[in-house]
Design an enzyme around this catalytic site. Structure first.
Site, PDB file in Angstrom:
ATOM      1  N   ASP A  71       0.817  -1.214   0.000  1.00 51.38           N
ATOM      2  CA  ASP A  71       0.000   0.000   0.000  1.00 51.38           C
ATOM      3  C   ASP A  71       0.849   1.262   0.000  1.00 51.38           C
ATOM      4  O   ASP A  71       2.061   1.224   0.224  1.00 51.38           O
ATOM      5  CB  ASP A  71      -0.951   0.015   1.205  1.00 51.38           C
ATOM      6  CG  ASP A  71      -0.226  -0.035   2.549  1.00 51.38           C
ATOM      7  OD1 ASP A  71       0.777  -0.753   2.664  1.00 51.38           O
ATOM      8  OD2 ASP A  71      -0.671   0.671   3.478  1.00 51.38           O
ATOM      9  N   GLU A 125      -0.015  -1.220   5.566  1.00 51.03           N
ATOM     10  CA  GLU A 125       1.062  -0.848   6.492  1.00 51.03           C
ATOM     11  C   GLU A 125       0.924   0.598   6.924  1.00 51.03           C
ATOM     12  O   GLU A 125       1.379   0.971   7.997  1.00 51.03           O
ATOM     13  CB  GLU A 125       2.426  -1.070   5.824  1.00 51.03           C
ATOM     14  CG  GLU A 125       3.615  -0.969   6.768  1.00 51.03           C
ATOM     15  CD  GLU A 125       4.147   0.448   6.961  1.00 51.03           C
ATOM     16  OE1 GLU A 125       4.879   0.671   7.940  1.00 51.03           O
ATOM     17  OE2 GLU A 125       3.847   1.333   6.131  1.00 51.03           O
TER      18      GLU A 125
HETATM   19 ZN   LIG Z   1       6.738   1.985   4.128  1.00 50.69          ZN
END
Ligand SMILES: [Zn+2]
Length: 355
Positions: A71, A125
């Site tokens: 992401d 994340e």
């Molecule tokens: Zn990162």
């Protein structure tokens, strides 16, 4: 879908991954494409949500993890990618699709690494830890990770090895008073004034610098937010100072919280968020070999990264990636193309020829 030619070239692959939009929560498409790319290999591929795990099963004595998140933070007029000389610009180029591309490129093109490898491509994340794909995997299927003796996280480090990471703790320090009309302030008790000693102690605080395994970890204890006040004519009855402690890996989360309680003794404190630090872990043989392959001394990772999650599983880990961490999440985010090439070479050399 990602072509063979693109998968064979880590620079073209970085660009292709950047151009698949994958702001946190929207990783379905990129995960599909990564899964498809891996399905043509001998790797054992499993998917959990939009997190893909691909493992070699070569019966090697050691196993290592190569991990990267899929992401990005939201775009900021910096997508899709564009190249300018040696620079590839765009959201995710540095953090961390260049690193993720190196892992995917090796997963597809390196059938005979000398250690078994667990490749992890994970979602979410950049958002709350509860949604983090690596955390969900570590909680739900730890056995897919815990047979590794070392983890390499390809977060941006600008081609240096960054070891371990600092922990982070957020604490609310609250003072209470009594409201009154500010024209008759002696009838009240000003909670904002009572917060002054908290700020005084933080102002006078001398943060430690700790050297662990040759890496310098510099701590910090700071007020990051102050809230209080009712109206322009009211003596405030409550004030909250939010304090963030970034701590070195020789402290546990509990010890870090105890330290903040010591510094702010006498105040009402509430711990609202906490994440552990990770020791550098440079003693593991694959870590030593990796450092030898890089040929430059490691430095401490000052931010918090998922290396700490590996540490919690008992797996030492290092951060190493081509991106510049100072450009992460910025509008002018970019990565140097020759750093991607160098990174792919270094990691491949480590995985194939050894020390
Ligand atoms: Zn990162």
């Amino acid at each position: 879908m990602l072509s063979r030619d693109v998968l064979a070239d880590p620079v073209a692959l970085t660009r292709a991954l950047v151009d698949i939009e994958s702001v946190s929560g929207n990783e379905a498409d990129i995960a599909d494409q990564v899964q498809h790319a891996l399905s043509g290999t001998a790797l054992k591929v499993e998917r959990f949500g939009h997190t893909i795990v691909a493992r070699t099963e070569l019966g090697r004595p050691e196993r290592v993890v190569l991990a990267g998140h899929l992401d990005t933070v939201p775009h900021n007029d910096n997508w899709p990618s564009r190249t300018e000389g040696n620079l590839l610009h765009g959201c995710g180029t540095s953090d961390m699709k260049s690193g993720t591309a190196i892992a995917l490129h090796l997963a597809v093109t390196e059938p005979e690494p000398r250690h078994d490898v667990t490749y992890v491509f994970y979602e979410c994340e950049e958002v709350d830890s509860a949604r983090n794909g690596l955390k969900i995997l570590a909680d739900g299927r730890p056995a897919l990770l815990t047979d590794a003796s070392f983890a390499l996280l390809l977060e941006p480090t600008h081609g240096l090895v960054e070891a371990g990471c600092q922990g982070t703790l957020r604490v609310l320090a609250r003072t209470m008073g009594r409201r009154a009309h500010s024209a008759r302030s002696w009838l009240g008790d000003n909670a904002i004034h009572k917060a002054a000693p908290i700020l005084q102690r933080l102002l006078g605080y001398e943060a430690r610098t700790v050297i662990i395994d040759g890496c310098e970890f510099r701590e910090g204890l700071n007020a990051v937010r102050v809230s209080g006040g009712v109206a322009g004519n009211v003596i405030p009855d409550e004030c909250v100072v939010e304090v963030n402690f970034r701590f070195a890996p020789d402290r546990s989360e509990e010890q870090a919280a105890a330290h903040v309680r010591d510094v702010l003794a006498g105040f009402e404190l509430e711990v609202v968020d906490s994440a552990p630090a990770a020791l550098p872990g440079l003693d593991a043989p694959p870590a030593r070999e990796f450092l030898a392959a890089i040929g430059r001394p490691p430095r401490a990772k000052l931010g918090w990264t998922d290396v700490a999650r590996f540490a919690e599983l008992g797996i030492p880990g290092l951060n190493y990636g081509p991106g510049d961490p100072n450009l992460a999440h910025k509008q002018d985010e970019h990565v140097e193309i020759d750093k991607i090439v160098e990174g792919a070479d270094v990691v491949r050399r480590w995985l194939t020829t050894g020390p």
